[in-house]
Design an enzyme around this catalytic site. Structure first.
Site, PDB file in Angstrom:
ATOM      1  N   ASP A  23       0.917  -1.132   0.011  1.00  0.00           N
ATOM      2  CA  ASP A  23       0.236  -0.060  -0.054  1.00  0.00           C
ATOM      3  C   ASP A  23       0.815   1.391  -0.155  1.00  0.00           C
ATOM      4  OD1 ASP A  23      -2.000   1.952   0.324  1.00  0.00           O
ATOM      5  OD2 ASP A  23      -2.265   1.575   2.607  1.00  0.00           O
ATOM      6  N   ASN A  25      -0.523   4.423  -0.020  1.00  0.00           N
ATOM      7  CA  ASN A  25      -1.187   5.887   0.496  1.00  0.00           C
ATOM      8  C   ASN A  25      -1.875   5.609   1.821  1.00  0.00           C
ATOM      9  OD1 ASN A  25      -3.247   4.300  -0.495  1.00  0.00           O
ATOM     10  ND2 ASN A  25      -4.162   5.822  -1.738  1.00  0.00           N
ATOM     11  N   ASP A  27      -4.417   3.589   2.879  1.00  0.00           N
ATOM     12  CA  ASP A  27      -5.928   3.211   2.948  1.00  0.00           C
ATOM     13  C   ASP A  27      -5.967   1.701   3.089  1.00  0.00           C
ATOM     14  OD1 ASP A  27      -5.200   2.066   0.401  1.00  0.00           O
ATOM     15  OD2 ASP A  27      -6.524   3.127  -0.748  1.00  0.00           O
ATOM     16  N   ASP A  31      -1.605  -0.938  -3.816  1.00  0.00           N
ATOM     17  CA  ASP A  31      -1.921  -0.317  -5.258  1.00  0.00           C
ATOM     18  C   ASP A  31      -0.626  -0.182  -6.117  1.00  0.00           C
ATOM     19  OD1 ASP A  31      -0.260   1.628  -3.943  1.00  0.00           O
ATOM     20  OD2 ASP A  31      -1.920   2.158  -2.610  1.00  0.00           O
ATOM     21  N   ASP A 100      -4.351  -9.762 -15.878  1.00  0.00           N
ATOM     22  CA  ASP A 100      -5.283 -10.864 -15.754  1.00  0.00           C
ATOM     23  C   ASP A 100      -6.561 -10.741 -16.559  1.00  0.00           C
ATOM     24  OD1 ASP A 100      -6.703 -13.168 -14.388  1.00  0.00           O
ATOM     25  OD2 ASP A 100      -5.467 -12.408 -12.539  1.00  0.00           O
ATOM     26  N   ASP A 200      -8.324 -15.810 -17.186  1.00  0.00           N
ATOM     27  CA  ASP A 200      -9.009 -16.181 -16.354  1.00  0.00           C
ATOM     28  C   ASP A 200     -10.324 -17.061 -16.657  1.00  0.00           C
ATOM     29  OD1 ASP A 200      -9.819 -15.758 -13.165  1.00  0.00           O
ATOM     30  OD2 ASP A 200     -11.660 -15.371 -14.201  1.00  0.00           O
ATOM     31  N   GLU A 255      -6.075 -20.065 -17.387  1.00  0.00           N
ATOM     32  CA  GLU A 255      -6.624 -21.109 -16.209  1.00  0.00           C
ATOM     33  C   GLU A 255      -7.675 -21.849 -16.804  1.00  0.00           C
ATOM     34  OE1 GLU A 255      -8.615 -20.570 -11.954  1.00  0.00           O
ATOM     35  OE2 GLU A 255      -9.286 -19.652 -13.732  1.00  0.00           O
ATOM     36  N   HIS A 324      -3.490 -17.175  -5.770  1.00  0.00           N
ATOM     37  CA  HIS A 324      -4.356 -16.499  -4.759  1.00  0.00           C
ATOM     38  C   HIS A 324      -5.469 -17.265  -4.263  1.00  0.00           C
ATOM     39  CE1 HIS A 324      -5.958 -15.840  -8.827  1.00  0.00           C
ATOM     40  NE2 HIS A 324      -7.115 -15.500  -8.352  1.00  0.00           N
ATOM     41  N   ASP A 325      -5.569 -18.271  -4.932  1.00  0.00           N
ATOM     42  CA  ASP A 325      -7.277 -19.178  -4.769  1.00  0.00           C
ATOM     43  C   ASP A 325      -6.796 -20.179  -3.771  1.00  0.00           C
ATOM     44  OD1 ASP A 325      -8.684 -17.630  -6.285  1.00  0.00           O
ATOM     45  OD2 ASP A 325      -8.186 -18.601  -8.217  1.00  0.00           O
TER      46      ASP A 325
HETATM   47  C1  GLC Z   1     -10.494 -17.674 -11.179  1.00  0.00           C
HETATM   48  C2  GLC Z   1      -9.898 -16.862 -10.354  1.00  0.00           C
HETATM   49  C3  GLC Z   1     -10.633 -16.718  -9.022  1.00  0.00           C
HETATM   50  C4  GLC Z   1     -11.926 -15.849  -9.398  1.00  0.00           C
HETATM   51  C5  GLC Z   1     -12.405 -16.540 -10.506  1.00  0.00           C
HETATM   52  C6  GLC Z   1     -13.593 -15.791 -11.080  1.00  0.00           C
HETATM   53  O1  GLC Z   1     -10.593 -18.810 -10.775  1.00  0.00           O
HETATM   54  O2  GLC Z   1      -8.576 -17.319 -10.193  1.00  0.00           O
HETATM   55  O3  GLC Z   1      -9.840 -15.779  -8.126  1.00  0.00           O
HETATM   56  O4  GLC Z   1     -12.599 -15.804  -8.491  1.00  0.00           O
HETATM   57  O5  GLC Z   1     -11.765 -16.952 -11.425  1.00  0.00           O
HETATM   58  O6  GLC Z   1     -13.268 -14.875 -11.853  1.00  0.00           O
HETATM   59 CA    CA Z   2      -3.503   1.957  -1.260  1.00  0.00          CA
END
Ligand code: GLC
Ligand code: CA
Length: 566
Positions: A23, A25, A27, A31, A100, A200, A255, A324-325
């Site tokens: 981050d 700033n 918040d 970013d 993405d 995605d 993906e 991240h999933d």
């Molecule tokens: C993909 C992303 C996931 C998202 C999903 C819907 O699986 O990795 O984080 O929630 O698509 O866009």
């Molecule tokens: Ca920020």
């Protein structure tokens, strides 16, 4: 194009989950300026490419995977100019950016959907799937990826379709105008000088248009056979490639759940739809009672070696331990007592030289682990919220659910990046949007940076080796040769090209383990002795030195070796 010799075969990709990285700033939300500040760190780490999670304008129901304007940066992440600056400055550091690309669905707050809701007869109404039913019930019994029906109802009675949350209406790819709009977006971003995209959820864009209910639907499962990699999708993907990626020197990683071996070549081969797709075949040890047991390791080994053999003959893939999933890899692959420098570096070595392009997820390089979630209020993930509500209604108790999310929740990977041992781990001066993991005082970048024996230092060596010119041909073009007989609990393989080869040996047990001459000879047609083998050069070792004892290579607990052969 996915042919040999492409630069991305020798690249190392780093995934930034923007919201949690840095981050700038106060918040409490990461970013673009924060990413720019950290470019020197990424250069020092040695990576080639940043995969940036969605930074487009979004109501943030799914943290940006619900896009309301594809041409704008969300104000929470910065200004449009910040994105231009990031692309330009990253280039100066020798780093490329991929975005993405979320094109299976948009946000219900996108202008297209708003118009479609207002006016059933408008052009944009054709960009989505709408249905009316006579009995006032959902058009079918398909379940969404996040739980609940794939259908949600508008006040005027129409139902609309969503593979994910109700705030993520699916785009109707059957509509040529919609497809043209999507291509326009892609080409616009490519024109800005990005290197490509992580694509995605792309295998959901084609549906069984009969939308017939599924007969045997158990509560947990969505009917993948009706909307995942569904027949006819090839036409969409071929056109997508032709109209966008092919016009640029574009790198794409998809993906692509639901793509089995029979389709792998189409997706990533010489003329595949994408440069590569992610290999999800061994993403966890989920369900293993004791992850550290010989049995569990042997099962993992089989999955990795089999799959690699297949992929190396048929295309190219993205390989990863984290994203991240998912929960953090140290939690998924290791029992708590086994987590440490050696086990973390062993896992890293194991996947880094496999056939494919390696991806590192932010924080993995310092060994970040799952957080402890004490109540549902601490969780932020939209999927968690939907599932929580649904499972409570089905009679599950809160304690069990909390336990589930502590193990598998997506928030585990999304806690703020741990930069130092100061306030909020150096992530923000404000209140972080998601709590910082408790261990940050020990596990942080600052602490590991100066320590040559740290996981971070090991990752730097690993990345440098993976990108080393001397290995470029082996890594980019070499075959994959498994060594299933290397020993119980030992995962070993060779990568070879043009008479040059490397050997990777990883002991995945928390005890000494011998790789003996016999086993090695069996897997190693040259019939070299261990002494000969190791005199030739150890490129990487997560211990000091090696031990050979009565003709046996004695591997220490979680010892990992990369050896050069000529
Ligand atoms: C993909 C992303 C996931 C998202 C999903 C819907 O699986 O990795 O984080 O929630 O698509 O866009
Ligand atoms: Ca920020």
């Amino acid at each position: 194009m996915a042919g040999k010799g492409h630069w991305w075969r020798n690249a190392v990709v780093y995934q930034i989950y923007l919201r949690s990285f840095q981050d700038s700033n106060g918040d409490g939300i990461g970013d673009l300026k924060g990413v720019i500040e950290r470019l020197p760190y990424l250069q020092e780490l040695g990576i080639d490419v940043i995969w940036l999670s969605p930074m487009f304008q979004s109501p943030m129901d799914d943290n940006g995977y619900d896009i309301s304007d594809y041409y704008r940066v969300d104000s929470v992440f910065g200004q449009d100019e910040d994105m231009d600056r990031l692309i330009k400055e990253a280039k100066e550091y020798g780093i490329r950016i991929i975005l993405d690309l979320v094109i299976n669905h948009c946000s219900d707050e996108h202008e297209w959907f708003r118009r479609a809701v207002r006016d059933e007869g408008c052009e944009e109404a054709g960009y989505f799937y709408f249905k009316r039913t006579e009995d006032g019930k959902e058009p079918n019994n398909w379940r969404s990826n996040f739980g609940g029906s794939v259908w949600s109802q508008l006040p005027d009675g129409r139902w609309y379709y969503h593979t994910f949350s109700p705030k993520q209406p699916d785009l109707n790819w059957e509509n040529p105008r919609l497809r043209r709009e999507v291509y326009k977006i892609i080409n616009w971003w490519l024109g800005k000088g990005i290197a490509g995209f992580r694509v995605d959820a792309i295998t959901f864009i084609k549906k069984d248009l009969s939308f017939a209910s599924v007969e045997t639907l158990d509560g947990e499962r969505y009917p993948v056979e009706n909307f995942e990699n569904y027949p006819g999708i090839d036409d969409f993907l071929a056109e997508l490639k032709r109209e966008t990626f092919d016009k640029h020197d574009c790198f794409t990683v998809a993906e692509a759940p639901g793509v089995g071996n029979e389709d792998f070549k189409k997706y990533t081969g010489e003329d595949g739809f994408f440069s590569m797709i992610f290999d999800f075949s061994w993403e966890s040890m989920e369900g293993e009672a004791d992850k550290s047991s010989v049995d569990a390791i042997e099962r993992l080994k089989k999955r990795i070696l089999d799959n690699q053999q297949f992929m190396s003959r048929n295309g190219w893939c993205g390989i990863f331990l984290e994203n991240h999933d998912q929960a953090r890899c140290l939690n998924r692959y290791l029992e708590k007592a086994d987590r440490g420098y050696h086990s973390a570096s062993a896992l890293a070595t194991l996947y880094f030289f496999l056939y494919g392009t390696p991806y590192i997820y932010e924080g993995q390089e310092i060994g970040m682990v799952n957080a402890v979630w004490n109540s549902v209020d601490e969780l932020a993930d939209t999927r968690a919220k939907i599932t929580w509500k649904e499972r409570l209604e089905q009679g599950e108790d809160e304690k069990g659910l909390l336990e589930y999310f502590n193990h598998w929740g997506r928030d585990n990977a999304r806690t703020p990046m741990q930069w130092n041992d100061g306030k909020n781990a150096g992530f923000t001066d404000g209140k972080p949007w998601l709590k910082v993991q408790d261990g940050y005082r020990e596990v942080n970048v600052e602490r590991q940076r100066e320590d040559p024996g740290s996981l971070l230092s090991y990752y730097k060596k690993l990345i440098a080796l993976r990108r080393d010119e001397a290995l470029a041909d082996i890594m980019g073009n070499g075959g994959f040769y498994p060594m299933p007989e290397a020993g119980q609990g030992i995962i070993a393989y060779r990568r070879a090209s043009d008479g040059k080869e490397i050997l990777v040996i990883v002991n995945l047990l928390n005890r000494e383990n011998a790789l003996n001459q016999e086993n090695l000879a069996e897997a190693h047609p040259d019939g070299k002795t261990i002494d000969e083998l190791f005199s030739e050069g150890i490129l990487l070792n997560n211990y000091m030195g090696i031990e050979i004892n009565s003709k046996k290579l004695v591997l220490r607990p979680y010892q990992a070796l990369v050896i050069m052969e000529h």
